[in-house]
Design a protein around this motif. Structure first.
Motif, PDB file in Angstrom:
ATOM      1  N   GLY A 197       0.663  -1.324  -0.046  1.00 48.48           N
ATOM      2  CA  GLY A 197       0.002   0.018   0.000  1.00 48.48           C
ATOM      3  C   GLY A 197       0.750   1.329  -0.044  1.00 48.48           C
ATOM      4  N   MET A 198       2.110   1.254   0.038  1.00 50.69           N
ATOM      5  CA  MET A 198       3.119   2.299  -0.113  1.00 50.69           C
ATOM      6  C   MET A 198       3.181   2.897  -1.414  1.00 50.69           C
ATOM      7  SD  MET A 198       5.958   0.674   2.496  1.00 50.69           S
ATOM      8  CE  MET A 198       7.100   2.034   2.111  1.00 50.69           C
ATOM      9  N   PRO A 199       2.936   4.189  -1.366  1.00 55.71           N
ATOM     10  CA  PRO A 199       3.170   4.944  -2.740  1.00 55.71           C
ATOM     11  C   PRO A 199       4.397   4.578  -3.338  1.00 55.71           C
ATOM     12  CG  PRO A 199       2.270   6.331  -1.039  1.00 55.71           C
ATOM     13  CD  PRO A 199       2.832   5.243  -0.273  1.00 55.71           C
ATOM     14  N   GLY A 200       4.453   4.376  -4.803  1.00 50.15           N
ATOM     15  CA  GLY A 200       5.791   4.456  -5.431  1.00 50.15           C
ATOM     16  C   GLY A 200       6.314   3.016  -5.199  1.00 50.15           C
ATOM     17  N   MET A 201       5.694   1.852  -4.840  1.00 51.33           N
ATOM     18  CA  MET A 201       6.133   0.700  -4.542  1.00 51.33           C
ATOM     19  C   MET A 201       5.482  -0.410  -5.421  1.00 51.33           C
ATOM     20  SD  MET A 201       8.828   0.826  -2.458  1.00 51.33           S
ATOM     21  CE  MET A 201       9.133  -0.984  -2.007  1.00 51.33           C
ATOM     22  N   PRO A 202       6.151  -1.417  -6.062  1.00 58.35           N
ATOM     23  CA  PRO A 202       5.387  -2.229  -6.906  1.00 58.35           C
ATOM     24  C   PRO A 202       4.323  -2.860  -6.281  1.00 58.35           C
ATOM     25  CG  PRO A 202       7.855  -2.496  -7.171  1.00 58.35           C
ATOM     26  CD  PRO A 202       7.495  -1.745  -5.949  1.00 58.35           C
ATOM     27  N   GLY A 203       3.099  -3.258  -6.673  1.00 57.92           N
ATOM     28  CA  GLY A 203       2.279  -4.069  -6.257  1.00 57.92           C
ATOM     29  C   GLY A 203       1.146  -3.038  -5.579  1.00 57.92           C
ATOM     30  N   MET A 204       1.230  -1.824  -5.565  1.00 59.00           N
ATOM     31  CA  MET A 204       0.407  -0.985  -4.770  1.00 59.00           C
ATOM     32  C   MET A 204      -1.026  -0.429  -5.555  1.00 59.00           C
ATOM     33  SD  MET A 204       2.911   2.025  -4.264  1.00 59.00           S
ATOM     34  CE  MET A 204       3.630   2.548  -5.480  1.00 59.00           C
ATOM     35  N   PRO A 205      -1.997   0.141  -5.028  1.00 57.88           N
ATOM     36  CA  PRO A 205      -2.957   0.476  -5.864  1.00 57.88           C
ATOM     37  C   PRO A 205      -2.613   1.261  -6.832  1.00 57.88           C
ATOM     38  CG  PRO A 205      -3.421   0.882  -3.430  1.00 57.88           C
ATOM     39  CD  PRO A 205      -1.851   0.413  -3.648  1.00 57.88           C
ATOM     40  N   GLY A 206      -1.756   2.255  -6.870  1.00 58.23           N
ATOM     41  CA  GLY A 206      -1.516   3.147  -8.177  1.00 58.23           C
ATOM     42  C   GLY A 206      -0.921   2.254  -9.131  1.00 58.23           C
ATOM     43  N   GLN A 207      -0.277   1.203  -8.976  1.00 57.00           N
ATOM     44  CA  GLN A 207       0.116   0.429 -10.084  1.00 57.00           C
ATOM     45  C   GLN A 207      -0.895  -0.383 -10.507  1.00 57.00           C
ATOM     46  OE1 GLN A 207       3.226   0.093 -11.462  1.00 57.00           O
ATOM     47  NE2 GLN A 207       2.775  -1.318 -12.857  1.00 57.00           N
ATOM     48  N   GLN A 208      -1.826  -1.029  -9.681  1.00 57.22           N
ATOM     49  CA  GLN A 208      -2.979  -1.835 -10.256  1.00 57.22           C
ATOM     50  C   GLN A 208      -3.821  -1.024 -11.052  1.00 57.22           C
ATOM     51  OE1 GLN A 208      -4.483  -3.032  -6.685  1.00 57.22           O
ATOM     52  NE2 GLN A 208      -2.926  -4.700  -6.371  1.00 57.22           N
ATOM     53  N   GLN A 209      -4.097   0.416 -10.819  1.00 56.08           N
ATOM     54  CA  GLN A 209      -4.732   1.124 -11.536  1.00 56.08           C
ATOM     55  C   GLN A 209      -4.423   1.531 -12.927  1.00 56.08           C
ATOM     56  OE1 GLN A 209      -5.386   4.867  -9.013  1.00 56.08           O
ATOM     57  NE2 GLN A 209      -6.618   3.860  -7.347  1.00 56.08           N
ATOM     58  N   GLN A 210      -2.890   1.654 -12.759  1.00 56.40           N
ATOM     59  CA  GLN A 210      -2.239   1.877 -14.167  1.00 56.40           C
ATOM     60  C   GLN A 210      -2.342   0.451 -15.000  1.00 56.40           C
ATOM     61  OE1 GLN A 210       1.892   2.337 -13.555  1.00 56.40           O
ATOM     62  NE2 GLN A 210       2.415   2.479 -15.849  1.00 56.40           N
ATOM     63  N   GLN A 211      -2.120  -0.587 -14.479  1.00 57.39           N
ATOM     64  CA  GLN A 211      -2.340  -1.819 -15.256  1.00 57.39           C
ATOM     65  C   GLN A 211      -4.116  -1.822 -15.594  1.00 57.39           C
ATOM     66  OE1 GLN A 211      -1.182  -5.063 -12.942  1.00 57.39           O
ATOM     67  NE2 GLN A 211       1.022  -4.557 -13.163  1.00 57.39           N
ATOM     68  N   SER A 212      -4.920  -1.816 -14.828  1.00 53.41           N
ATOM     69  CA  SER A 212      -6.182  -1.814 -15.292  1.00 53.41           C
ATOM     70  C   SER A 212      -6.749  -0.696 -16.306  1.00 53.41           C
ATOM     71  CB  SER A 212      -7.312  -1.537 -13.854  1.00 53.41           C
ATOM     72  OG  SER A 212      -7.124  -0.150 -13.532  1.00 53.41           O
ATOM     73  N   GLY A 213      -5.759   0.375 -16.221  1.00 57.55           N
ATOM     74  CA  GLY A 213      -6.129   1.154 -17.268  1.00 57.55           C
ATOM     75  C   GLY A 213      -5.205   1.130 -18.721  1.00 57.55           C
ATOM     76  N   GLN A 214      -4.772  -0.098 -18.791  1.00 61.04           N
ATOM     77  CA  GLN A 214      -3.925  -0.539 -19.937  1.00 61.04           C
ATOM     78  C   GLN A 214      -4.792  -0.193 -21.093  1.00 61.04           C
ATOM     79  OE1 GLN A 214      -2.963  -4.507 -20.355  1.00 61.04           O
ATOM     80  NE2 GLN A 214      -0.687  -3.674 -20.639  1.00 61.04           N
ATOM     81  N   ASP A 215      -4.179   0.469 -22.075  1.00 61.63           N
ATOM     82  CA  ASP A 215      -4.784   0.728 -23.345  1.00 61.63           C
ATOM     83  C   ASP A 215      -5.036  -0.541 -24.390  1.00 61.63           C
ATOM     84  OD1 ASP A 215      -2.793   0.178 -25.332  1.00 61.63           O
ATOM     85  OD2 ASP A 215      -1.932   2.081 -24.541  1.00 61.63           O
ATOM     86  N   ALA A 216      -5.919  -0.254 -25.027  1.00 60.23           N
ATOM     87  CA  ALA A 216      -6.674  -1.462 -25.876  1.00 60.23           C
ATOM     88  C   ALA A 216      -5.634  -2.211 -26.721  1.00 60.23           C
ATOM     89  CB  ALA A 216      -7.826  -1.022 -26.462  1.00 60.23           C
ATOM     90  N   TYR A 217      -4.711  -1.074 -27.331  1.00 58.97           N
ATOM     91  CA  TYR A 217      -3.652  -1.699 -28.287  1.00 58.97           C
ATOM     92  C   TYR A 217      -2.750  -2.639 -27.296  1.00 58.97           C
ATOM     93  CZ  TYR A 217       0.525  -1.913 -30.818  1.00 58.97           C
ATOM     94  OH  TYR A 217       1.579  -2.291 -31.872  1.00 58.97           O
ATOM     95  N   SER A 218      -2.235  -2.283 -26.310  1.00 61.16           N
ATOM     96  CA  SER A 218      -1.305  -3.034 -25.229  1.00 61.16           C
ATOM     97  C   SER A 218      -1.928  -4.349 -25.074  1.00 61.16           C
ATOM     98  CB  SER A 218      -0.891  -2.540 -24.166  1.00 61.16           C
ATOM     99  OG  SER A 218      -0.184  -1.247 -24.300  1.00 61.16           O
ATOM    100  N   ALA A 219      -3.298  -4.440 -24.635  1.00 56.57           N
ATOM    101  CA  ALA A 219      -3.876  -5.912 -24.363  1.00 56.57           C
ATOM    102  C   ALA A 219      -4.176  -6.588 -25.565  1.00 56.57           C
ATOM    103  CB  ALA A 219      -5.361  -5.159 -23.857  1.00 56.57           C
TER     104      ALA A 219
END
Length: 847
Positions: free
Chosen positions: A45-67
């Protein structure tokens, strides 16, 4: 090189095959698990660390082209039986790479046999187009990952980024997503593995003769009395009469025998019997015949079979016990250099006379297990056999060595002959026809009948920002990156170590393409092309989650072998230990990573194996052979060598008796490699990719002995006789055990897995227990728990991952490490269900 794609004047391939690309090259692999869920990791849950909510949001927002691209990678990459990479998500910066403790590399088996129910590699013919479509700048073959522009009128190379016109005959319009409308009608646009039918510009002459075999046979006293000569003759005869040698009417065969002289044979089909011509002057070798040493098999099969059958009688009374193997290879070279082919050399004793004679006094057992042992593992003198191999390669001759000595033979000096001509080494120490016949015959027949290609060259290309740093395997490197393999085949494996270019930011996707130009046994010129892609990532957990444990272990072993040979074995072991410490530290940070929990077990298996362990019980010739094998083993075989399979036979489920819907036998559950897994009333099968061992406990059920071996008690069982009886008695239990053994062998077509049966308490059971790597063994006096703790594992729980699948993270309670060792004799008060390990304190620990 005639017909190889390599011109005689400059040793370069034909222009069509392509010169070296402007960017370095490599080969990929498609493997690795899906990214790890890091939500429960410390600091998630720490900002700037792998596996935190911010990173998960980035992955969930992956654009259609990358998917979509990730889906394309999964669909279009060359399959894992052809290429495997140590990771399938690569670091995108030097800092990320340095943090990764895994060597970056790829293992490629371009002609691998296909797993069950897998469709064949499609053939592609560009005859209508006029020529194979390739990038004009880097010579990459068109593949599923190129991009199309201008409604299909232009395309951009995915490796170098060069944009070019689409040839008019190859034009097709694009759909709304920018993909060609005919993508799924053209194999090269939706398959990562294809085989092109090579047009004329890929040859410097018409298709060369394929399927040339020269048999060079030792007929010294040792070869005769041990039965090697008789075994060689019977094996060649069986392969010929089976009709399975590929090439049909194109196959040519020659036979040369040798002791202190060379014996050539005129195999002309018009002769009433073959003529022997002896050359005794080894200082001035010459061919006694201009023709008829190599003859078409179809025309002269009778003469060849008659000669083979007569050889044991011709040399049956010989007293000559020396060998001119080096001169014999030279003579065979003279007889086949005009056409090339496969030279099959059979030796029973050290080459002591003639060209490249060696001295048995070089052997020094006192050096075994010391830092000076490496002196015995390097070629003697001036690398004479390596230099001879470099002469054979331009003539498209590959050497396969079958060595069956009774004493020291100096394999370290002889084996480069096979290594640098793309051949293999087969080693049978203390050969005896009564115990080794089936194994030798099976392996020789396999070599003669497997899928193979001739006059091959291979080039590997990688995309911008990456480079190849080393090639591993049995091959010869011409120039900077042209791999020359006179005889390629389905078992051949190569490895490529890769790295980032300095001061260059890699593209978001790594692309790798290998192209093997060869002639098949039907005389057709083919190009086997494998294309593989992987995205790079900034997320360390994504990279760790994509580790292919077995491929990573293979890359580690190659680097450790290199270090052992350049320096000494202590340095090689230290390199493995350093790898393991880094892996364990990364595992402490990422406890949910299956790969990081499982990889240390493979590394410990390497350190305890005959390849690397610091003991004096491995003769120099055997260690050399093992090193040679590791250079060319497939990933699955290397993995089994370091981390064998252990399964129980006495309680194998009934499903193991009948084939499943795919015609396969379901094997029993894999057990952890510790004596804690065993009971004294059990029967266990252990397989390490080279040999099978069956261990029979003292308290085994007499019904099992009767059904499987026809014996009424443990004491009556004769292990040597029992090996021939397994699976042949007709009893349902016998059938089940036999089917399990046959299934294991079918999964390892080479080498032949010879079965060795051992009863509890016999001295030779030490081989079995040495393979239980989670216990203390002859290779290292540490259990797996103790090893992990020494490597820096911080968890209070530490147990080996469960066998039979990807690693499990659970660990047994501390204070209960498996103890290893052999079980003591049982008495009336001993519980047969007691594990073997529980009584190990009554005997010295295996050391």
């Amino acid at each position: 090189f005639p017909g190889t794609g390599m011109g005689a004047a400059n040793n370069e391939p034909p222009a069509a095959f392509g010169a070296a690309a402007n960017v370095p090259r490599q080969t990929p692999g498609v493997y690795g698990s899906s990214p790890v869920d890091n939500s429960s990791m410390p600091g998630s849950g720490m900002p700037g660390m792998p596996g935190m909510p911010g990173q998960q949001q980035q992955q969930s927002g992956q654009d259609a082209y990358s998917a979509q691209f990730l889906k394309d990678v999964e669909t279009f990459n060359s399959p894992a039986h052809f290429v495997r990479c140590s990771v399938s998500r690569l670091p995108n910066s030097q800092s990320a790479k340095q943090r990764l403790s895994i060597p970056l590399g790829v293992i490629l088996q371009p002609l691998a046999s296909l797993p069950p129910d897998i469709e064949p590699v499609p053939s592609v013919n560009f005859g209508v187009v006029g020529t194979i479509v390739r990038c004009k700048q880097c010579r990459t073959y068109v593949n599923p990952f190129v991009t199309w522009e201008a409604n299909g009128r232009r395309w951009t190379c995915n490796l170098c980024g060069f944009s070019q016109l689409t040839p008019d005959p190859y034009y097709a319009s694009l759909d709304e997503s920018g993909k060609r409308m005919d993508r799924f009608q053209r194999a090269e646009l939706h398959k990562g593995a294809v085989e092109y039918i090579a047009p004329g510009e890929y040859m410097v002459r018409p298709p060369p003769t394929a399927g040339v075999f020269m048999f060079v046979i030792d007929v010294s006293y040792t070869s005769v009395v041990t039965g090697l000569l008789q075994t060689v003759v019977a094996s060649i005869k069986e392969a010929i009469q089976s009709g399975k040698i590929p090439g049909g009417q194109r196959v040519q065969v020659g036979i040369i025998t040798f002791d202190t002289s060379l014996h050539f044979y005129n195999l002309n089909s018009n002769l009433s019997q073959p003529q022997m011509l002896v050359v005794s002057d080894l200082e001035d070798l010459f061919l006694p015949l201009p023709d008829d040493i190599l003859v078409p098999l179809a025309e002269s099969e009778t003469a060849i079979i008659n000669l083979l059958e007569s050889l044991p009688a011709i040399f049956g009374e010989t007293k000559v016990n020396e060998s001119c193997l080096g001169s014999a290879v030279r003579g065979a070279f003279m007889a086949m250099k005009h056409i090339g082919g496969k030279m099959m050399v059979f030796g029973a004793c050290i080459p002591s006379v003639g060209e490249l004679a060696l001295k048995s006094t070089r052997d020094n057992p006192r050096l075994l297990g010391t830092d000076r042992e490496v002196e015995l593992l390097r070629p003697a003198g001036n690398d004479g056999y390596k230099e001879l191999g470099k002469e054979l390669t331009p003539a498209q001759i590959s050497v396969e060595l079958f060595l069956a000595p009774q004493a020291y033979m100096d394999l370290a000096s002889i084996c480069p002959l096979a290594k640098f001509t793309g051949g293999d080494v087969h080693y049978y120490p203390q050969f005896n026809i009564n115990t080794c016949f089936e194994k030798f015959k099976s392996e020789l027949v396999h070599v003669l009948t497997r899928y193979m290609g001739w006059e091959a060259v291979m080039r590997i290309r990688v995309s911008r920002g990456w480079k190849i740093t080393k090639f591993d395997g049995h091959l010869f490197i011409r120039g900077q990156d042209l791999l020359v393999v006179p005889n390629c085949h389905q078992d051949q494996t190569f490895a490529i170590q890769i790295d980032m270019e300095e001061n260059v930011t890699p593209d978001p996707v790594l692309y790798v393409q290998s192209a093997l130009l060869y002639t098949n046994s039907e005389g057709e010129r083919r190009i086997r092309v494998h294309t593989w892609a992987a995205m790079t990532s900034t997320n360390f957990n994504d990279i760790i989650g994509s580790i292919d444990v077995q491929a990573s272990a293979v890359m580690m072993s190659h680097q450790a072998l290199d270090q052992s040979l350049k320096g000494n074995q202590t340095e090689g072991r230290n390199k493995l230990s350093s790898f393991c410490q880094q892996v364990v530290q990364a595992g402490n940070m990422c406890p949910q990573s299956d790969a990081l929990q499982f990889l240390p077990l493979y590394i410990m298996g390497m350190l305890k194996s005959a390849a690397f362990r610091a003991t004096n019980d491995i003769p120099a010739d055997l260690r050399t052979y093992i090193w040679m094998r590791l250079e060319t083993m497939s990933v699955s075989q290397s993995a089994a060598f370091f981390n064998p399979r252990l399964m129980a036979l006495h309680n194998a489920p009934e499903e193991c008796r009948q084939p499943n819907d795919h015609g396969q036998i379901d094997l029993p559950e894999m057990l952890n490699l510790t004596s804690e897994s065993m009971t004294q009333d059990g029967v266990y099968l252990l397989e390490d990719g080279e040999t099978m061992y069956m261990w029979i406990g003292r308290a085994v059920d007499t019904n099992f002995l009767s059904a499987v071996f026809g014996m009424g008690s443990f004491e009556q069982l004769d292990p040597l006789a029992a090996e021939a009886v397994v699976g042949t008695r007709g009893d349902p239990l016998s059938e089940k055990v036999g089917n399990i053994i046959r299934q294991v062998r079918s999964e390892r077509p080479t080498p032949f897995l010879q079965l060795q049966i051992m009863r509890q308490g016999e001295p030779k059971e030490a081989k079995f227990f040495a393979a239980l790597i989670e216990d203390r063994t002859v290779g290292m006096q540490s259990t797996y728990t103790e090893f992990l703790q020494r490597m820096g594992y911080r968890s209070p729980q530490a147990a080996p991952p469960q066998q039979g699948g990807m690693p499990q993270a659970g660990m047994p309670p501390p204070g209960m490490p498996p103890q290893g060792g052999m079980a003591p004799p049982m008495n009336e008060d001993t519980d047969p269900k007691t594990s073997v390990a529980e009584h190990s304190s009554l005997l010295p620990i295996l050391c």
